[in-house]
Scaffold this motif. Structure first.
Motif, PDB file in Angstrom:
ATOM      1  N   ALA A 122       0.624  -1.157   0.631  1.00  0.00           N
ATOM      2  CA  ALA A 122       0.145   0.113  -0.304  1.00  0.00           C
ATOM      3  C   ALA A 122       1.294   0.882  -0.061  1.00  0.00           C
ATOM      4  O   ALA A 122       2.178   1.436   0.605  1.00  0.00           O
ATOM      5  N   ALA A 123       0.416   1.883  -0.683  1.00  0.00           N
ATOM      6  CA  ALA A 123       1.241   3.611  -0.579  1.00  0.00           C
ATOM      7  C   ALA A 123       0.172   4.771  -1.005  1.00  0.00           C
ATOM      8  O   ALA A 123      -0.833   4.434  -1.104  1.00  0.00           O
ATOM      9  N   MET A 124       0.518   6.059  -0.670  1.00  0.00           N
ATOM     10  CA  MET A 124      -0.062   7.253  -0.800  1.00  0.00           C
ATOM     11  C   MET A 124       0.258   7.043  -2.325  1.00  0.00           C
ATOM     12  O   MET A 124       1.850   7.338  -3.096  1.00  0.00           O
ATOM     13  N   HIS A 125      -0.389   8.245  -2.858  1.00  0.00           N
ATOM     14  CA  HIS A 125      -0.438   8.767  -4.446  1.00  0.00           C
ATOM     15  C   HIS A 125      -0.227  10.007  -3.945  1.00  0.00           C
ATOM     16  O   HIS A 125       0.141  10.659  -4.846  1.00  0.00           O
ATOM     17  N   LEU A 153       5.181  -4.395   9.073  1.00  0.00           N
ATOM     18  CA  LEU A 153       5.840  -3.945   8.517  1.00  0.00           C
ATOM     19  C   LEU A 153       6.902  -4.370   7.736  1.00  0.00           C
ATOM     20  O   LEU A 153       7.830  -4.934   8.457  1.00  0.00           O
ATOM     21  N   LEU A 154       6.837  -5.567   7.058  1.00  0.00           N
ATOM     22  CA  LEU A 154       7.491  -6.535   6.068  1.00  0.00           C
ATOM     23  C   LEU A 154       8.914  -5.502   5.916  1.00  0.00           C
ATOM     24  O   LEU A 154       9.780  -5.760   5.521  1.00  0.00           O
ATOM     25  N   ILE A 158       5.436   5.631   7.060  1.00  0.00           N
ATOM     26  CA  ILE A 158       4.823   4.169   7.608  1.00  0.00           C
ATOM     27  C   ILE A 158       3.151   4.811   8.064  1.00  0.00           C
ATOM     28  O   ILE A 158       2.199   4.415   7.928  1.00  0.00           O
ATOM     29  N   ALA A 159       3.460   5.979   8.941  1.00  0.00           N
ATOM     30  CA  ALA A 159       2.475   6.597   9.529  1.00  0.00           C
ATOM     31  C   ALA A 159       1.422   6.718   8.920  1.00  0.00           C
ATOM     32  O   ALA A 159       0.267   7.262   9.066  1.00  0.00           O
ATOM     33  N   GLN A 201      -3.852   5.528   6.914  1.00  0.00           N
ATOM     34  CA  GLN A 201      -5.553   5.671   5.416  1.00  0.00           C
ATOM     35  C   GLN A 201      -5.870   3.777   5.813  1.00  0.00           C
ATOM     36  O   GLN A 201      -7.324   3.718   6.495  1.00  0.00           O
ATOM     37  N   LEU A 202      -5.162   3.010   6.042  1.00  0.00           N
ATOM     38  CA  LEU A 202      -5.276   1.840   6.464  1.00  0.00           C
ATOM     39  C   LEU A 202      -6.337   1.188   7.682  1.00  0.00           C
ATOM     40  O   LEU A 202      -6.977   0.471   7.844  1.00  0.00           O
TER      41      LEU A 202
END
Length: 385
Positions: A273-276, A314-315, A296-297, A302-303
């Motif tokens: 997952a990521a921010m666009h 977090l992996l 990551i925060a 969002q998650l």
């Protein structure tokens, strides 16, 4: 004396590797120059997965290009026997009047793409791990999915060098950054590196975040740093398999868009997952490549609100760069000042899926000076002055 080629390609990431392949496939002698190693992680063509989709909310003009990309990705898979594309479906979420929803509907309707409009209850029924707001809806299409960028770049590079059997072919030089290029008195393009001087009838520049130093063209580009993260779902990964979980793009606020994928076969495993939206302004030289706690925060926020079942351990995380234009549309055209040069840059965080058709377009421009594909809206000349 300079080594001579038909076409020189600067930059062998997503777009440059595809251009080298398409030029070699048409029998041209090609030189490819790349400042890093093959399929590297220093630019924008890495991270184990990239979205591909048809109902393109950014502009319906992209749809013919992306449909051609699907054909070319499938051809590349057949030619290399590599798995590059996985179809998992796609959800484009937000309030009914959001750009993501309305833009997706517009493209789907203008181009007669199969799609559905889902309300909040139907989203929850089909995809129970998602927690849309009462006012959310989504455009759903079955043909979206994800690409494997590192494998895709490697596939284009591999086929480009095999082109020698077709009276053309590519010589690919890695870890050889370009220091300068110029037009000779005879009208050829001369390219200089620390290791040699080369000439060709045409130059293709696919510079990524290094556009400013390579294009000899004033463009209003800026580079943003983005972080991609992979999480271990607390209840296991089964609910996020491509068989039951799609790619998604979610407009959650006026200035907030996040996106993500089903579980893939990437080396890090987990779910990405990521921010666009957002992203720190940087350059290719100054980017902070180590992820920070705040990165990551931002994704976890969002998650926690929208996909709590993914908000686990977090992996892995990695940075990439978006090279942005003011209108967030690409630049793919002949150089406004030099007919012997074509450019492809400013892909604004949504370009990788187009790599094979952009490679085809760049080959058209280099060989014929024109292309049948609709790229007028992507011309560098829209930023003239």
């Amino acid at each position: 004396m300079a080594e001579t080629y038909d076409v020189i390609v600067i930059g062998l990431g997503g777009m440059g590797s595809a251009a080298a392949y398409h030029l070699a496939r048409r029998g041209k002698r090609v030189l490819g120059l790349e400042r890093f190693t093959p399929a590297h992680d220093r630019g924008s063509s890495h991270g184990s997965s990239r979205i591909i989709r048809q109902a393109y909310h950014e502009n319906p003009g992209y749809v013919p290009l992306v449909l051609r990309s699907y054909e070319l990705w499938e051809q590349l898979e057949r030619d290399t026997q590599a798995q590059l594309l996985t179809i998992a479906g796609g959800l484009y979420l937000g309030t009914e009047d959001s750009d993501v929803v309305q833009g997706s509907l517009r493209s789907a309707r203008e181009h007669n793409l199969a799609h559905e409009l889902l309300d909040q209850k139907e989203i929850r029924r089909r995809f129970p791990v998602l927690h849309p707001r009462a006012e959310d809806c989504a455009v759903y299409e079955t043909q979206a999915g994800f690409l494997r960028p590192e494998a895709a770049v490697a596939a284009h590079l591999g086929l480009a060098t095999r082109g020698l059997a077709m009276q053309g072919g590519a010589a690919l030089h890695f870890e050889e950054p370009v220091s300068n290029w110029q037009i000779t008195n005879g009208g050829a393009v001369r390219v200089t590196t620390a290791k040699g001087t080369y000439e060709a009838g045409h130059l293709v520049i696919a510079p990524g975040a290094w556009a400013e130093s390579l294009l000899k063209l004033s463009l209003p580009l800026h580079v943003r740093r983005h972080v991609m993260a992979w999480f271990d779902p607390p209840e296991g990964i089964a609910d996020f398999s491509p068989d039951c979980f799609p790619i998604y793009i979610w407009r959650t606020g006026a200035d907030t868009v996040f996106y993500g994928f089903p579980a893939t076969d990437c080396e890090h495993c987990g779910v990405k997952a990521a921010m666009h939206s957002g992203g720190d302004i940087c350059t290719a030289e100054t980017i902070e490549r180590k992820y920070q706690a705040r990165d990551i925060a931002e994704i976890r926020e969002q998650l926690a609100a929208y996909i709590p079942a993914l908000n686990g351990r977090l992996l892995h995380a990695a940075t990439c760069m978006y090279t942005m234009t003011p209108d967030e549309h690409f630049i793919v055209s002949r150089h406004p000042d030099y007919a012997q040069v074509s450019v492809a840059c400013g892909f604004s965080g949504h370009g990788f899926k187009f790599a094979p058709v952009i490679g085809e377009v760049l080959a058209d421009l280099a060989i014929e000076g024109r292309t049948k594909w609709p790229i007028d809206f992507l011309s560098a000349e829209r930023f003239a002055g």
